[in-house]
Motif scaffolding. Structure first.
Motif: not given
Length: 622
Positions: A263-265, A309-313, A316-317
Motif C-alpha cells: 500500500q505504501h511501498f 519509495t515510501w508514500q504515506a497518506r 508525504v513521500s
C-alpha cells in the motif's frame, strides 16, 4: 514548476508545446505532482517538436529559458549547451535514464536527434543530489515513445539547402500490457564549405513497454547512432584542411523495472550502458605536406541503481536509493612526420557508488523538499551534496524557492593525459552552490537564480607544480540571472509566447590571471554566455488542415576566445515552419535564418545562412 510555454498546435486546435502535466519525473527521479516540485522545469512534447520541423535536441533547447546553444555553423559541427551560465559540461543529458555525457561531463549535441521522442524534461538548477556528477546547472532527460493503440506505420522524406536530405521509417502501437515503437532515420548534408564538409547522421531507436499486471511495469530502450563529419576548419574556424574528419558510433541500452510492493511501498531497478567508438583522421592535404594524425578511442559508461519509495497518506513521500557507475576509456593515437613518429595511448577506469535520499512533505498550501547524497569515487574519494526547496500555493499564484549544491568530476584526459599534455591525478571535482526564487501567475513566470562555481579546472600550456602537470584546480566564477516567460492565446486559432533570459557572469579567481586571452580572466565574463536572450514565437491554425509557426531568437553580445579575446556582436535568427494535411499525407516546409543573418555564433566560424527544408510524411493505420 517553472514551465516555459513554447507553442505549437495539435492536429485539432491550438495547444502549447509544453503542457503542465499532472506529474513530472526528472526533477525528483520518481513521478510527482507538478504542484509539489520546487525546481524550474520545462517539458517539451515530441509530437510538437516534429510539427515545428525540429530535427535535433539542440534546436529544441534554443527557446528554453536559461539555456544557450552555441554551434560551429555547419550541420554536424560541435554544438554546446550553456545552462544558466555554467560550463558546457555542467548539464547532464539522459536518454531514458542513461547518461549521454562522456566521463567528466563533455557532450556534443550535434548528433542528438528528436527521433522517437515522446517528451523532453529540462530541470534547471543543481540536481547532483539525485544524479551525481555532471548535474551542476541542470538535467535534461529524453523519454522514448512507448507506443499504444493499433499499429501505425510512417515514412518521412525531405530535402533542402546545402544538399541536405533526410528520410525515416517508423512503427508504433500496443495495448495496455505491451507497447512498442521503433524508428530508423538518416540525415546527410554537403555542408557550408565548398570542400570537405560532408555530414551523415544515422539513428536507430526502439522502445518496448511491458505491464504484465497492475502492479508491475518495465521498459527497454535501444538506441544506436552512427555519425561522420568532415570539417575543413582549424581551431580558429579558418577553412584550411581537405582531409580532416571525425566519426562516432555506438549503442545505448536502458532497462527500467518498477513494482508496487504494498500500500505504501514501491521499488524501481534500473540499468543502462552507453558505448561509443570515436575516430579521428587528419591526413596530409598534399604530397608535400609533412605531418599526419589519427586517434581511435572506446568509451563506456554503465550505471545500475535501486530505488525504494515510501508514500504515506497526505502526500508525504520518501525515497532512498543506491547507484553504481563504471566508467572506462581506452584509446591510441599517433602523430607522424618526416622527423619522427610519436604514438600515445590512454587506458583509464574509475567507478562511483552513490547513496541518496529525498523527502517531499506537503503541509497545507506548502510543500517542502529535502535531499542529500554521498558519492564515493575511486579517483577523488567521497563527496556530499544536498538540496532543499519549498513551494507555496496562493489563490492565483505559486511561489518557489530552492538551494542546492552540485559537482562535476574531471575528465579522463584531465586526470590521465600523457603526451602533448600531462594530466593531474590529484584534481578535485568542480563544485557549485546555487539558489533561486520564482513566482508563477497564470501563464507568466519569473525566476531569479544565483550560482557560485569553485575549483574550476584550468589548463596551462606550461607545466606547473612539482608533478609538472597541465591541469589544476583554481578558478572561481559566479553566474546570476533572471528567466521570464509569458504565454497567451489570441482568439481560438493563434497562440503567442515570449521568453527572455538575463545573465550576468564574472570570473572571480584564476590560476593564470596575466593571460588576457584565457578562458578565465578575473573580472571578465565567462566566454560564450550572452547577457540577453529573447525568443518570441507565434503559432496559428489556418483552417482545419494547416498550421504555421513563426519563431525568432535574438542573442546579445558575448565574449569569446580565438587568436585573441573578442566581443561578438548580437545575432538574430528568424525561423518559419508549416504543415498542410491531405488525408494521411502531411506536407511540411521549414525556413531557418530567414533574413540570412551572417553574424557569428562562435568566433571565427561561419553560421548557416538561409536554410530551406521541404518534405512530407505519410502515415498508415489509425
Amino acid at each position: 514548476m517553472n514551465v516555459l510555454l513554447v507553442l505549437a498546435l495539435s492536429t485539432q486546435q491550438p495547444q502549447d508545446t509544453v503542457v503542465l502535466k499532472p506529474v513530472v519525473v526528472t526533477a525528483t527521479r520518481v513521478p510527482v505532482s507538478a504542484d509539489l516540485v520546487a525546481s524550474a522545469v520545462t517539458v517539451l512534447r515530441g509530437a510538437d517538436l516534429v510539427a515545428q520541423g525540429v530535427r535535433t535536441v539542440a534546436q529544441a533547447l534554443e527557446t528554453v529559458p536559461g539555456a544557450h546553444v552555441a554551434e560551429t555553423g555547419s550541420f554536424g559541427g560541435q554544438t554546446s549547451l550553456f545552462m544558466r551560465g555554467g560550463e558546457s559540461d555542467y548539464t547532464k543529458v539522459l536518454l531514458d535514464g542513461v547518461a549521454l555525457n562522456q566521463a567528466g561531463g563533455a557532450i556534443d549535441l550535434a548528433n542528438l536527434t528528436t527521433d522517437n521522442v515522446d517528451r523532453i524534461e529540462i530541470v534547471r538548477g543543481p540536481v547532483s543530489v539525485l544524479y551525481g556528477t555532471d548535474a551542476v546547472t541542470g538535467v535534461i532527460q529524453i523519454f522514448t515513445r512507448s507506443g499504444q493503440g493499433p499499429a501505425r506505420f510512417g515514412a518521412d522524406v525531405g530535402a533542402g539547402t546545402y544538399g541536405s536530405t533526410r528520410g525515416a521509417v517508423d512503427i508504433a502501437g500496443g495495448t495496455q500490457r505491451i507497447g512498442y515503437s521503433a524508428r530508423v532515420s538518416r540525415f546527410s548534408s554537403d555542408g557550408l564549405y565548398p570542400y570537405n564538409n560532408q555530414y551523415r547522421n544515422s539513428v536507430v531507436s526502439a522502445g518496448l513497454r511491458l505491464a504484465p499486471d497492475a502492479r508491475t511495469d518495465a521498459s527497454l530502450t535501444y538506441h544506436y547512432g552512427d555519425d561522420i563529419y568532415h570539417f575543413p576548419t582549424d581551431g580558429f574556424g579558418a577553412p584550411v584542411d581537405s582531409n580532416q574528419r571525425a566519426a562516432e558510433r555506438g549503442p545505448l541500452l536502458s532497462l527500467n523495472a518498477h513494482r508496487v510492493l504494498g500500500q505504501h511501498f514501491d521499488a524501481r531497478v534500473t540499468a543502462g550502458v552507453k558505448e561509443a567508438r570515436l575516430f579521428y583522421n587528419n591526413e596530409p592535404d598534399s604530397p608535400g605536406e609533412d605531418g599526419a594524425f589519427w586517434s581511435r578511442d572506446y568509451v563506456r559508461r554503465a550505471t545500475t541503481s535501486a530505488l525504494l519509495t515510501w508514500q504515506a497518506r497526505g502526500g508525504v513521500s520518501v525515497i532512498g536509493g543506491i547507484e553504481y557507475e563504471d566508467q572506462r576509456q581506452r584509446g591510441t593515437s599517433e602523430f607522424s612526420a618526416s622527423f619522427g613518429t610519436f604514438p600515445d595511448s590512454i587506458r583509464a577506469h574509475r567507478n562511483n557508488a552513490g547513496y541518496f535520499t529525498q523527502a517531499i512533505i506537503p503541509v497545507g498550501r506548502a510543500a517542502v523538499t529535502l535531499g542529500s547524497r554521498l558519492d564515493d569515487n575511486s579517483q577523488f574519494g567521497t563527496h556530499a551534496t544536498y538540496r532543499a526547496g519549498a513551494v507555496y500555493r496562493l489563490d492565483q499564484a505559486r511561489l518557489r524557492a530552492s538551494v542546492g549544491t552540485g559537482y562535476k568530476e574531471p575528465t579522463f584526459f584531465e586526470n590521465f593525459a600523457r603526451g602533448i599534455a600531462t594530466g593531474n591525478r590529484h584534481l578535485k571535482p568542480e563544485r557549485s552552490l546555487s539558489w533561486e526564487v520564482g513566482v508563477e501567475r497564470g501563464a507568466a513566470r519569473v525566476t531569479y537564480f544565483n550560482q557560485r562555481f569553485r575549483d574550476l579546472i584550468e589548463y596551462s600550456p606550461t607545466p606547473v607544480g612539482p608533478d609538472s602537470v597541465n591541469y589544476f584546480n583554481v578558478g572561481a566564477a559566479i553566474a546570476t540571472g533572471i528567466e521570464t516567460s509569458v504565454n497567451r492565446n489570441v482568439g481560438d486559432h493563434v497562440t503567442v509566447a515570449l521568453s527572455y533570459t538575463y545573465l550576468h557572469t564574472r570570473v572571480e579567481q584564476s590560476g593564470s590571471p596575466s593571460n588576457p586571452n584565457g578562458l578565465f580572466v578575473p573580472g571578465r565574463p565567462l566566454v560564450r554566455r550572452p547577457a540577453h536572450t529573447l525568443a518570441p514565437q507565434v503559432v496559428a491554425t489556418l483552417g482545419s488542415r494547416a498550421r504555421l509557426i513563426v519563431g525568432g531568437r535574438w542573442v546579445g553580445k558575448r565574449d569569446d576566445v580565438g587568436a585573441q579575446r573578442v566581443t561578438l556582436r548580437p545575432y538574430t535568427r528568424v525561423n518559419l515552419s508549416g504543415e498542410y494535411a491531405i488525408g494521411s499525407v502531411v506536407l511540411s516546409g521549414g525556413l531557418e535564418n530567414a533574413f540570412n543573418d551572417q553574424a557569428q555564433e562562435i568566433n571565427g566560424y561561419r553560421p548557416r545562412g538561409r536554410t530551406v527544408m521541404v518534405g512530407g510524411r505519410v502515415t498508415v493505420g489509425r
